[in-house]
Enzyme design. Structure first.
Site, mmCIF file in Angstrom:
data_model
loop_
_atom_site.group_PDB
_atom_site.id
_atom_site.type_symbol
_atom_site.label_atom_id
_atom_site.label_comp_id
_atom_site.label_asym_id
_atom_site.label_seq_id
_atom_site.Cartn_x
_atom_site.Cartn_y
_atom_site.Cartn_z
ATOM 1 N N TYR A 199 -1.639 -18.464 -46.510
ATOM 2 C CA TYR A 199 -1.247 -17.738 -47.722
ATOM 3 C C TYR A 199 -1.015 -16.268 -47.365
ATOM 4 C CZ TYR A 199 -2.618 -21.961 -50.249
ATOM 5 O OH TYR A 199 -2.723 -23.261 -50.696
ATOM 6 N N HIS A 223 -4.470 -28.995 -43.836
ATOM 7 C CA HIS A 223 -3.514 -28.640 -44.892
ATOM 8 C C HIS A 223 -2.435 -29.698 -45.144
ATOM 9 C CE1 HIS A 223 -1.994 -24.672 -46.878
ATOM 10 N NE2 HIS A 223 -1.683 -25.705 -47.624
ATOM 11 N N SER A 234 -1.466 -26.967 -57.708
ATOM 12 C CA SER A 234 -0.368 -26.666 -58.651
ATOM 13 C C SER A 234 -0.582 -27.444 -59.956
ATOM 14 C CB SER A 234 0.999 -26.989 -58.039
ATOM 15 O OG SER A 234 1.214 -26.235 -56.868
ATOM 16 N N PRO A 235 -1.782 -27.380 -60.542
ATOM 17 C CA PRO A 235 -2.094 -28.221 -61.708
ATOM 18 C C PRO A 235 -1.318 -27.833 -62.968
ATOM 19 C CG PRO A 235 -3.856 -26.638 -61.352
ATOM 20 C CD PRO A 235 -2.924 -26.530 -60.162
ATOM 21 N N LEU A 236 -0.729 -26.626 -62.941
ATOM 22 C CA LEU A 236 0.040 -26.198 -64.119
ATOM 23 C C LEU A 236 1.544 -26.307 -63.865
ATOM 24 C CD1 LEU A 236 -2.181 -23.085 -64.962
ATOM 25 C CD2 LEU A 236 -2.364 -25.419 -65.870
ATOM 26 N N GLY A 237 1.895 -26.911 -62.733
ATOM 27 C CA GLY A 237 3.309 -27.090 -62.423
ATOM 28 C C GLY A 237 3.830 -26.128 -61.384
ATOM 29 N N GLY A 238 2.951 -25.286 -60.837
ATOM 30 C CA GLY A 238 3.368 -24.339 -59.796
ATOM 31 C C GLY A 238 3.598 -22.949 -60.352
ATOM 32 N N ALA A 285 4.479 -22.504 -64.359
ATOM 33 C CA ALA A 285 3.216 -22.686 -65.098
ATOM 34 C C ALA A 285 3.307 -22.162 -66.534
ATOM 35 C CB ALA A 285 2.084 -21.978 -64.356
ATOM 36 N N GLY A 286 4.037 -21.066 -66.722
ATOM 37 C CA GLY A 286 4.128 -20.465 -68.054
ATOM 38 C C GLY A 286 4.893 -21.312 -69.049
HETATM 39 N N1 NAP Z 1 -2.655 -27.879 -50.441
HETATM 40 C C1 NAP Z 1 -1.430 -27.479 -50.667
HETATM 41 O O1 NAP Z 1 -0.467 -27.867 -49.988
HETATM 42 C C2 NAP Z 1 -1.205 -26.525 -51.805
HETATM 43 C C3 NAP Z 1 0.120 -26.280 -52.266
HETATM 44 C C4 NAP Z 1 0.255 -25.405 -53.356
HETATM 45 C C5 NAP Z 1 -0.864 -24.827 -53.930
HETATM 46 N N2 NAP Z 1 -2.116 -25.053 -53.440
HETATM 47 C C6 NAP Z 1 -3.323 -24.445 -54.027
HETATM 48 O O2 NAP Z 1 -3.378 -24.750 -55.403
HETATM 49 C C7 NAP Z 1 -3.485 -23.556 -56.158
HETATM 50 C C8 NAP Z 1 -2.811 -23.708 -57.500
HETATM 51 O O3 NAP Z 1 -1.450 -24.029 -57.359
HETATM 52 P P1 NAP Z 1 -0.287 -22.948 -57.661
HETATM 53 O O4 NAP Z 1 -0.862 -21.589 -57.638
HETATM 54 O O5 NAP Z 1 0.819 -23.317 -56.754
HETATM 55 O O6 NAP Z 1 0.236 -23.360 -59.096
HETATM 56 P P2 NAP Z 1 -0.421 -23.475 -60.571
HETATM 57 O O7 NAP Z 1 -1.882 -23.368 -60.495
HETATM 58 O O8 NAP Z 1 0.178 -24.678 -61.184
HETATM 59 O O9 NAP Z 1 0.204 -22.211 -61.275
HETATM 60 C C9 NAP Z 1 -0.204 -20.911 -60.933
HETATM 61 C C10 NAP Z 1 0.294 -19.949 -61.961
HETATM 62 O O10 NAP Z 1 -0.201 -20.319 -63.216
HETATM 63 C C11 NAP Z 1 -0.357 -19.190 -64.013
HETATM 64 N N3 NAP Z 1 -1.515 -19.464 -64.879
HETATM 65 C C12 NAP Z 1 -2.777 -19.754 -64.478
HETATM 66 N N4 NAP Z 1 -3.576 -20.005 -65.527
HETATM 67 C C13 NAP Z 1 -2.792 -19.859 -66.620
HETATM 68 C C14 NAP Z 1 -3.048 -19.985 -68.010
HETATM 69 N N5 NAP Z 1 -4.257 -20.353 -68.454
HETATM 70 N N6 NAP Z 1 -2.024 -19.776 -68.858
HETATM 71 C C15 NAP Z 1 -0.785 -19.438 -68.403
HETATM 72 N N7 NAP Z 1 -0.486 -19.310 -67.095
HETATM 73 C C16 NAP Z 1 -1.491 -19.513 -66.218
HETATM 74 C C17 NAP Z 1 -0.647 -18.035 -63.093
HETATM 75 O O11 NAP Z 1 0.059 -16.925 -63.560
HETATM 76 P P3 NAP Z 1 -0.275 -15.408 -63.114
HETATM 77 O O12 NAP Z 1 0.134 -15.350 -61.679
HETATM 78 O O13 NAP Z 1 0.584 -14.611 -64.009
HETATM 79 O O14 NAP Z 1 -1.738 -15.199 -63.279
HETATM 80 C C18 NAP Z 1 -0.221 -18.551 -61.735
HETATM 81 O O15 NAP Z 1 0.767 -17.789 -61.084
HETATM 82 C C19 NAP Z 1 -2.819 -22.506 -55.250
HETATM 83 O O16 NAP Z 1 -3.158 -21.210 -55.648
HETATM 84 C C20 NAP Z 1 -3.351 -22.928 -53.922
HETATM 85 O O17 NAP Z 1 -4.698 -22.465 -53.764
HETATM 86 C C21 NAP Z 1 -2.284 -25.923 -52.396
#
Ligand code: NAP
Length: 284
Positions: free
Chosen positions: A53, A128, A208-212, A216-217
């Protein structure tokens, strides 16, 4: 916050994903530290990161360093916080993500993560992503060696299919603590891995539980049933998505990313949101 279990460690049911604070579009350091502190204040005790990251090639471990800094400067007791990092992805600096599952490389990467996190042993180390050039057993074998050497306390895998989960569990001698796969209202194809983890008692960490980051928004706009349940409870659709996956299995621990304190504060509240059977049925 409701507690769940990863291996032998209790963590809050909602974790924090660190990626948005370190890749393209990341905020300044002060806002990132404030975001991590907001998570800890809200009862989050699992922080997910990875050495990959970062943006430029010369800043490997940007996110691990940030997390170590935030834990050191937090006013509370951070001793119970589980930092889960990963090795096996690399970013050469041109925006791409490459894979490297070479056992010797993984062991070097874990050593470097350990130093950056400033710990005696990494709480949870996750492989990973499978590297098609390296037999899966060899990569996971390196993780088993790290476990045996005491450099990592728990072992996990990511982006794994059911066969790989079973294989890793065997190679690790029954010590596979977690599986981290993509899972969200938009991406449900990890359902078989979620079910297998539930059956084997292994923690399943939806990423990416909120769609990435970029989508996510829009979760409520894209998935009307989540918006409807959110209106009924007076909460955000993002909270409903997290509560919905928590209800799938007691082994699920989502790791929503955040780069703003208000995002993780809102997401953390999903741990206290109980959805009715009728609402859950409407979400699928
Ligand atoms: N293992 C893998 O290959 C892999 C791949 C991808 C991700 N990951 C891990 O999974 C984590 C989560 O995935 P992600 O970050 O890709 O996507 P995500 O969790 O689906 O979405 C992240 C975005 O959601 C927004 N958000 C969070 N909470 C919210 C809420 N309650 N209401 C509205 N918006 C909200 C945040 O906005 P703001 O930025 O504005 O706060 C953030 O940028 C990563 O951070 C990483 O640690 C792992």
């Amino acid at each position: 916050m409701e507690q769940r279990r990863i291996g032998n460690v209790q963590v809050g049911a909602i974790g924090l994903g660190g990626m948005p604070m370190s890749i393209e579009g990341r905020p300044d350091t002060d806002r990132s530290i404030a975001t991590i502190h907001a998570a800890l204040d809200a009862g989050v005790t699992l922080i997910d990161t990875a050495d990959a990251y970062h943006v430029d090639a010369d800043e490997v471990g940007h996110n691990e360093t940030l997390i170590a800094q935030a834990l050191a400067s937090w006013g509370g007791d951070a001793s119970g916080v589980l930092v889960a990092t990963k090795g096996g992805h690399q970013r050469p600096g041109d925006g791409s993500w490459t894979v490297n599952g070479d056992p010797a490389y993984l062991k070097r990467a874990a050593d470097a993560s350990l130093k950056r996190l400033g710990v005696d042993a990494i709480g949870l180390y996750q492989f990973h992503r499978p590297d098609p050039k390296v037999p899966y057993a060899d990569s996971v074998g390196a993780i088993a060696e790290l476990l045996d050497a005491g450099k990592i306390r728990m072992a996990g895998i990511s982006n794994a299919n059911p066969d790989q989960i079973r294989q890793a569990q065997e190679i690790l001698g029954g010590r596979l603590a977690s599986v981290q796969n993509q899972y969200s209202p938009a991406f449900r194809s990890s359902e078989p891995e979620l079910r297998l983890c539930d059956e084997l008692g292994i923690a399943f960490l939806p990423y990416s539980p909120l769609g990435g980051i970029s989508r996510a928004g829009e979760l409520g706009d894209r998935f009307a049933p989540f918006a409807e349940v959110a209106r009924a409870h007076g909460v955000s659709p993002q909270q409903v998505a997290l509560a919905w996956m928590l209800a799938k299995s007691p082994h699920v621990v989502p790791i929503p990313g955040a780069s703003r304190p208000e995002s993780i504060r809102d997401s953390a509240q999903a741990a206290e949101l109980t959805l009715t059977d009728a609402h859950l049925a409407s979400l699928g």
